[in-house]
Motif scaffolding. Structure first.
Motif, PDB file in Angstrom:
ATOM      1  N   GLY A  19       0.825  -1.202   0.000  1.00  0.00           N
ATOM      2  CA  GLY A  19       0.000   0.000   0.000  1.00  0.00           C
ATOM      3  C   GLY A  19       0.855   1.245   0.000  1.00  0.00           C
ATOM      4  N   LYS A  20       0.217   2.387   0.207  1.00  0.00           N
ATOM      5  CA  LYS A  20       0.937   3.660   0.241  1.00  0.00           C
ATOM      6  C   LYS A  20       0.381   4.504   1.368  1.00  0.00           C
ATOM      7  CE  LYS A  20       2.609   5.459  -3.412  1.00  0.00           C
ATOM      8  NZ  LYS A  20       2.856   6.092  -4.723  1.00  0.00           N
ATOM      9  N   LEU A  21       1.285   5.050   2.164  1.00  0.00           N
ATOM     10  CA  LEU A  21       0.920   5.962   3.240  1.00  0.00           C
ATOM     11  C   LEU A  21       1.102   7.384   2.723  1.00  0.00           C
ATOM     12  CD1 LEU A  21       0.092   5.824   6.267  1.00  0.00           C
ATOM     13  CD2 LEU A  21       2.508   6.106   6.821  1.00  0.00           C
ATOM     14  N   ARG A  22       0.032   8.177   2.706  1.00  0.00           N
ATOM     15  CA  ARG A  22       0.094   9.502   2.083  1.00  0.00           C
ATOM     16  C   ARG A  22       0.492  10.603   3.057  1.00  0.00           C
ATOM     17  NH1 ARG A  22      -1.697   8.689  -2.893  1.00  0.00           N
ATOM     18  NH2 ARG A  22      -3.197   7.020  -3.301  1.00  0.00           N
ATOM     19  N   LYS A  23       0.238  10.415   4.345  1.00  0.00           N
ATOM     20  CA  LYS A  23       0.575  11.446   5.324  1.00  0.00           C
ATOM     21  C   LYS A  23       1.337  10.804   6.488  1.00  0.00           C
ATOM     22  CE  LYS A  23      -3.543  14.311   4.410  1.00  0.00           C
ATOM     23  NZ  LYS A  23      -4.746  14.936   5.005  1.00  0.00           N
ATOM     24  N   PRO A  24       2.305  11.503   7.067  1.00  0.00           N
ATOM     25  CA  PRO A  24       2.749  12.872   6.775  1.00  0.00           C
ATOM     26  C   PRO A  24       3.604  12.982   5.523  1.00  0.00           C
ATOM     27  CG  PRO A  24       4.114  11.921   8.488  1.00  0.00           C
ATOM     28  CD  PRO A  24       3.029  10.918   8.207  1.00  0.00           C
ATOM     29  N   ARG A  25       4.069  11.818   4.995  1.00  0.00           N
ATOM     30  CA  ARG A  25       4.803  11.835   3.738  1.00  0.00           C
ATOM     31  C   ARG A  25       4.438  10.584   2.970  1.00  0.00           C
ATOM     32  NH1 ARG A  25       9.548   8.622   4.443  1.00  0.00           N
ATOM     33  NH2 ARG A  25       9.793   7.967   6.616  1.00  0.00           N
ATOM     34  N   SER A  26       4.574  10.633   1.670  1.00  0.00           N
ATOM     35  CA  SER A  26       4.183   9.509   0.827  1.00  0.00           C
ATOM     36  C   SER A  26       5.275   8.433   0.840  1.00  0.00           C
ATOM     37  CB  SER A  26       3.924   9.990  -0.602  1.00  0.00           C
ATOM     38  OG  SER A  26       3.554   8.909  -1.423  1.00  0.00           O
ATOM     39  N   ILE A  27       4.941   7.273   1.387  1.00  0.00           N
ATOM     40  CA  ILE A  27       5.887   6.151   1.401  1.00  0.00           C
ATOM     41  C   ILE A  27       5.132   4.863   1.123  1.00  0.00           C
ATOM     42  CG2 ILE A  27       7.537   7.215   2.999  1.00  0.00           C
ATOM     43  CD1 ILE A  27       6.298   5.510   5.218  1.00  0.00           C
ATOM     44  N   GLU A  28       5.843   3.880   0.566  1.00  0.00           N
ATOM     45  CA  GLU A  28       5.255   2.569   0.341  1.00  0.00           C
ATOM     46  C   GLU A  28       5.288   1.766   1.634  1.00  0.00           C
ATOM     47  OE1 GLU A  28       7.378   0.848  -2.963  1.00  0.00           O
ATOM     48  OE2 GLU A  28       5.811   1.515  -4.355  1.00  0.00           O
ATOM     49  N   ILE A  29       4.208   1.043   1.865  1.00  0.00           N
ATOM     50  CA  ILE A  29       4.081   0.270   3.095  1.00  0.00           C
ATOM     51  C   ILE A  29       3.603  -1.143   2.787  1.00  0.00           C
ATOM     52  CG2 ILE A  29       3.635   2.270   4.580  1.00  0.00           C
ATOM     53  CD1 ILE A  29       0.630   1.567   4.384  1.00  0.00           C
ATOM     54  N   SER A  30       3.769  -2.009   3.752  1.00  0.00           N
ATOM     55  CA  SER A  30       3.163  -3.343   3.731  1.00  0.00           C
ATOM     56  C   SER A  30       2.219  -3.434   4.918  1.00  0.00           C
ATOM     57  CB  SER A  30       4.231  -4.435   3.825  1.00  0.00           C
ATOM     58  OG  SER A  30       5.064  -4.427   2.681  1.00  0.00           O
ATOM     59  N   VAL A  31       1.019  -3.935   4.670  1.00  0.00           N
ATOM     60  CA  VAL A  31       0.017  -4.040   5.725  1.00  0.00           C
ATOM     61  C   VAL A  31      -0.294  -5.514   5.955  1.00  0.00           C
ATOM     62  CG1 VAL A  31      -2.302  -3.422   6.475  1.00  0.00           C
ATOM     63  CG2 VAL A  31      -0.975  -1.821   5.068  1.00  0.00           C
TER      64      VAL A  31
END
Length: 323
Positions: A19-31
């Motif tokens: 996935g992607k975390l948009r705040k506080p900065r845009s980073i790729e994530i794994s959930v």
């Protein structure tokens, strides 16, 4: 929304999505989405959160956050773009790792375990060290993840008896007798992991006619015959250092010794890997599971048991020394 196109993998306790975390900065994530059907799901969720939320080490997968939403348990991690290590060992379509990369990953995982065992504020036992739980970041650094089975306790305290968990082939033999996970049981699993990395084979393999191959026994037999180099993964490109490969194989067997007191600590393992200590001089017979099996079956007489005991003590003495 969780989409099948973003599915990274499915484990025993649920699924992992990119996935992607948009705040506080845009980073790729794994959930990690813990399964409702898992009877141990909540326990795993609590274990992961309590043991790794505050951990910070370059060779551990960092936990960014967690939540419970509509009864679901969600864990959010930094995304590791190169995925799980095991695919590079067993999936021929994924390419393979050269020896320099393998040794770099081995040292990284060892450093992560040393941090967990000795350098953090509490002792953390991972309890499921294996290639599939090592993830690779964008620079191919090995990062130990999946702390669902982890247990922690204060330095100086005794490990508590728990249910035996983990993966066959990585479980230290004393777990079946004591039920106590200790740093030494992680060291045993790390030994199996070293064999995986060097041989490109799983710790236990089923072959034709229901024949079972235990990798540790097979490598020990190769050493006994003077052909330990035959145990090395033939798919390693660009060659390798015979001395380094032999060191890692013998260290793997020492880490996975059937007698707990004969295994090194992770601090000693790091010294061996970095060339700051010499491995003790041991025979293949000393590192064999067969010896332990005979002891339990009563095939050794008292003199032989005494000899085995003194050998173990000698090994510990050697392990504490240096060059």
């Amino acid at each position: 929304m969780f989409s099948d196109k973003n599915l990274l993998g499915i484990g025993g306790f649920g699924s992992v999505y990119k996935g992607k975390l948009r705040k506080p900065r845009s980073i790729e994530i794994s959930v990690k989405r813990v399964s409702h059907e898992s009877r141990q799901g909540t326990k795993e969720f609590i274990a992961e959160v309590s043991s790794i939320a505050r951990l910070r080490h370059r060779n551990l997968v960092p936990l960014l956050g967690y939540c419970r939403r509509k009864g679901e348990l969600l864990l959010v991690y930094d995304h590791m773009p190169n995925g799980s290590l095991d695919k590079y060992l067993y999936d021929r379509s994924a390419g393979t790792l050269d020896w320099r990369q393998r040794l770099h990953i081995i040292r990284g995982v060892a450093a992560g375990l040393l941090y967990l065992h000795e350098d953090w504020e509490q002792v953390i036992i991972h309890r499921d060290v294996k290639a599939s739980n090592v993830l690779l970041d964008s620079e191919m650094n090995g990062r130990l993840g999946d702390f669902g089975f982890a247990r922690l306790y204060d330095h100086g305290a005794n490990a508590q008896t728990t249910h035996v968990v983990g993966t066959m082939g990585y479980l230290a033999p004393e777990l079946g007798h004591t039920g106590k996970a200790t740093p030494s049981t992680d060291v045993f699993a790390f030994g199996a992991f070293l064999l995986e990395m060097t041989c490109g084979r799983r710790p236990i393999e089923q072959h034709e006619r229901e024949r079972t191959i235990v990798l540790m026994d097979w490598v020990t037999e190769q050493w006994r015959k003077g052909t330990i180099i035959h145990a090395v993964d033939t798919r390693i490109p660009n060659g390798f250092s015979l001395d380094k490969v032999t060191l890692v194989l013998k260290l793997a067997l020492l880490c996975s010794h059937p007698l707990r007191t004969a295994r090194p600590t992770m601090r000693q393992v790091m010294k061996y890997l970095n060339g700051d200590m010499l491995l003790p001089k041991l025979s293949p017979a000393y590192l064999s599971f067969t010896m332990l099996e005979r002891m339990f079956n009563g095939e050794f007489n008292q003199n032989m048991l005494a000899d085995a005991s003194s050998t173990s003590i000698g090994a510990i003495s050697d392990l504490s020394g240096g060059r």
